[in-house]
Design an enzyme around this catalytic site. Structure first.
Site, PDB file in Angstrom:
ATOM      1  N   GLU A  42       0.829  -1.212   0.000  1.00 10.61           N
ATOM      2  CA  GLU A  42       0.000   0.000   0.000  1.00 10.61           C
ATOM      3  C   GLU A  42       0.863   1.262   0.000  1.00 10.61           C
ATOM      4  O   GLU A  42       1.854   1.356   0.730  1.00 10.61           O
ATOM      5  CB  GLU A  42      -0.890  -0.033   1.244  1.00 10.61           C
ATOM      6  N   LYS A 127      -9.251   2.521  -1.929  1.00 10.57           N
ATOM      7  CA  LYS A 127      -9.507   2.009  -0.581  1.00 10.57           C
ATOM      8  C   LYS A 127     -10.860   2.503  -0.098  1.00 10.57           C
ATOM      9  O   LYS A 127     -11.193   3.694  -0.228  1.00 10.57           O
ATOM     10  CB  LYS A 127      -8.396   2.463   0.371  1.00 10.57           C
ATOM     11  N   CYS A 165      -5.420  -3.153   2.372  1.00  8.74           N
ATOM     12  CA  CYS A 165      -5.261  -3.297   3.815  1.00  8.74           C
ATOM     13  C   CYS A 165      -6.578  -3.488   4.547  1.00  8.74           C
ATOM     14  O   CYS A 165      -7.158  -4.562   4.544  1.00  8.74           O
ATOM     15  CB  CYS A 165      -4.489  -2.103   4.379  1.00  8.74           C
ATOM     16  N   LEU A 304      27.534   3.335  28.658  1.00  7.30           N
ATOM     17  CA  LEU A 304      27.420   1.964  29.152  1.00  7.30           C
ATOM     18  C   LEU A 304      27.612   1.987  30.661  1.00  7.30           C
ATOM     19  O   LEU A 304      28.703   2.281  31.156  1.00  7.30           O
ATOM     20  CB  LEU A 304      28.470   1.087  28.477  1.00  7.30           C
ATOM     21  N   ASN A 399      21.151  14.584  39.844  1.00 10.67           N
ATOM     22  CA  ASN A 399      20.913  14.814  38.419  1.00 10.67           C
ATOM     23  C   ASN A 399      22.111  15.423  37.707  1.00 10.67           C
ATOM     24  O   ASN A 399      22.185  15.380  36.464  1.00 10.67           O
ATOM     25  CB  ASN A 399      19.691  15.716  38.231  1.00 10.67           C
TER      26      ASN A 399
END
Length: 595
Positions: A42, A127, A165, A304, A399
């Site tokens: 589509e 459609k 669809c 990491l 923070n």
């Protein structure tokens, strides 16, 4: 029915790359036999979803030109093309017509499949069932067609029912087409992946076959677009609903296939059905690769920490790009444990990623004096903090660490050409605001954004025992056992764990799933056995954290309720869960529309 030779095109269309999409389609057509029908998913030509590009006259003018280019290419007598595109009826007879001043409040385009053969448009099928739910807003752009106006397309002795669809999700269009003489139905789709979608699609197609007795072919778009993932599913069933074709998910692989009553020797074998975890992992790898490479990034960097989230993010990045293209950076402070450092280095070594270690301890302490001079710490000091740390005992001090990490990681992303910073946060953290703005939320893409913490553990466990097809990372155990067993912690103060301020993740994720995916109200969640005060707490921080989520990086959509396009919440809404209310029975959850 007569044998129907098809060539199913599964290469990734790029949104807005009209000339490029058209060229790639014509290259695939060259591989097809002259008697074949080349079929796309589509809206292949424009890419899906093209959104407000469809409101731009220049884009529409180019779209019209590319449609006629594809049609004219079939004048060579080779394979016909059945392709998806936005469309205006005037374009069939007038190659220059265009709405110069469209009323953007009223859609003026159709979502269609065009069958082109021998230099002409054989037919246009529109459609009928437009979807406006979740991430989809098709009614903003397209006019729904009347199902009764659609007829089978006659092509080289075949009568083909073409469904787009959602049209296959209802029996009505197919009933009409069968009565008009259709001998099979072809479904072109732009359907988003989720872990249950393959089974849902197969069940729906079997229902349509059971009602009509017609064989079918289903073809979905492939590739990720920003946060949306298309799995490229392709399958075919005969009139008895027996599976004839199933191609591997998430792979760009165009194939020739003959839809016939009897087995055809040259048809591809049925692909293996992936487990839910295998599908989920492949979906994220596809999303990472398809977001980075087209955006000009062929490398990635990430922080990491020695925890499971950054470890899995690293594994996904390496599987998508290769270890030589991924840089993992450890950014320890005095609160980083030796175990975390060992686990981080071990993961990076197994995956073959580049590794650097940059201590931010001196930078963290350097901020203490000016911060204390302007805004002294509020509240009691932490008993385990000494010296300079006594001016950084609160949330502001905590923070500073992720913000320093974010600063350095963003600088590395800028310094290393073609490198994007991947954020490592998961859905549980984004849901309840357990992340620092301009800190660990920094990044251009967040691969785990729609994975709950418990799903992160499960997916990492799965990867330890499976190496996905096409993955650049190694086989065997990647994530050491300690990553799964040690208490999750941000290590921003001595002895900190996530559960100091959050319910256990098994409880938190259950509550979040019911509130988000099942759309239950807090009172209904209480009836599942979770303490009322816990539900109330989670509901409050879920709502209060919306301002952070608005500033979060993009990540792949993996569920029915991903933060972003589907979750729509106010940052200042004043509706709260009444903790004194009497719980009421939960209704049966209403399934969301499937596309």
């Amino acid at each position: 029915m007569k044998d129907l030779p098809l060539f199913l095109v599964r290469n990734r269309p790029w949104i807005g790359d009209l000339a490029g999409n058209g060229t790639r389609l014509l290259r695939e057509r060259e591989k097809a036999s002259p008697d074949a029908l080349v079929m796309t998913g589509e809206l292949y030509l424009s890419g899906y979803p093209a959104q407000d590009l469809l409101h731009r006259k220049t884009f529409l003018r180019s779209l019209r030109e590319q449609i006629h280019r594809l049609v004219e290419a079939t004048a060579d007598g080779g394979a016909a093309i059945l392709f998806g595109t936005p469309w205006m009826d005037e374009w069939q007879t007038d190659k220059t017509s265009l709405i110069e001043q469209p009323d953007l409040e009223q859609p003026f385009l159709y979502n269609v499949m065009i069958l082109a053969d021998k230099g002409k448009i054989v037919g246009v099928r529109k459609k009928t069932n437009l979807i406006n739910a979740g991430v989809f807003d098709e009614k903003r752009y397209f006019i729904p067609a009347d199902a009764e106006s659609q007829t089978p397309l006659e092509w080289r002795g075949h009568k083909l029912a073409i469904l787009i669809c959602q049209d296959a999700w209802s029996a009505t269009p197919l009933d009409h087409l069968k009565q008009a003489g259709a001998e099979c139905f072809l479904v072109a789709s732009a359907s988003l992946w989720d872990s249950e979608k393959s089974a849902v699609r197969l069940s729906i197609l079997q229902d349509r076959i059971g009602e009509s007795g017609l064989p079918c072919v289903y073809l979905n778009l492939v590739g990720a677009q920003e946060d949306l993932i298309f799995d490229g599913e392709a399958m075919a069933l005969n009139g008895r609903a027996v599976l004839l074709l199933r191609l591997p998910l998430f792979q760009e692989q165009s194939v020739a296939f003959c839809l016939a009553d009897k087995p055809v020797a040259n048809n591809p074998p049925l692909a293996e059905v992936l487990s839910p975890q295998a599908e989920r992992y492949a979906a994220i790898v596809s999303a990472v690769r398809d977001y980075l490479l087209p955006s000009g990034f062929d490398k990635a960097v990430l922080g990491l920490s020695g925890g499971i989230d950054s470890a899995l993010t690293l594994g996904l990045a390496v599987d998508a790009l290769g270890g030589e293209r991924v840089t993992a950076v450890l950014l320890p402070t005095a609160f980083t444990s030796a175990e975390s450092r060992e686990d981080a280095l071990a993961t990076a070594q197994v995956l073959g990623a580049k590794t650097h270690e940059i201590s931010i301890e001196s930078l963290r302490l350097a901020i203490a004096e000016p911060l204390a001079a302007v805004a002294p710490a509020v509240g009691a000091s932490h008993p385990d903090l000494k010296g300079s740390d006594q001016v950084l005992p609160d949330i502001a001090g905590e923070n500073i660490q992720p913000r320093l990490r974010g600063l350095l990681l963003m600088a590395l992303s800028n310094r290393l050409p073609g490198t994007i910073l991947l954020a490592t946060g998961n859905k549980s953290e984004f849901a309840v605001g357990y992340a620092t703005l301009y800190g660990d939320m920094c990044g251009g893409y967040a691969p785990l954004k729609d994975l709950y913490k418990t799903q992160v553990y499960a997916l990492a466990r799965w990867r330890n025992h499976h190496r996905p097809a096409g993955a650049f990372g190694p086989a065997g155990e990647i994530f050491r056992e300690r990553l799964f067993t040690k208490p999750p912690t941000a290590e921003l103060r001595p002895g900190q764990t996530d559960q100091d301020s959050l319910p256990p993740y098994e409880t938190l994720d259950k509550i979040l799933y019911l509130l988000l995916e099942e759309r239950l109200d807090p009172e209904e969640v209480v009836l599942t056995g979770v303490p009322q005060e816990t539900v109330a707490f989670v509901w409050r921080i879920l709502c209060a954290s919306e301002y952070k989520r608005r500033q979060a990086p993009m990540g792949p959509r993996l569920s029915r309720m991903a933060f972003g396009r589907e979750w729509r919440w106010h940052t200042q809404a004043r509706f709260d869960f009444d903790e004194t209310a009497t719980p009421v029975s939960a209704p049966v959850p209403v399934p969301t529309p499937v596309k």
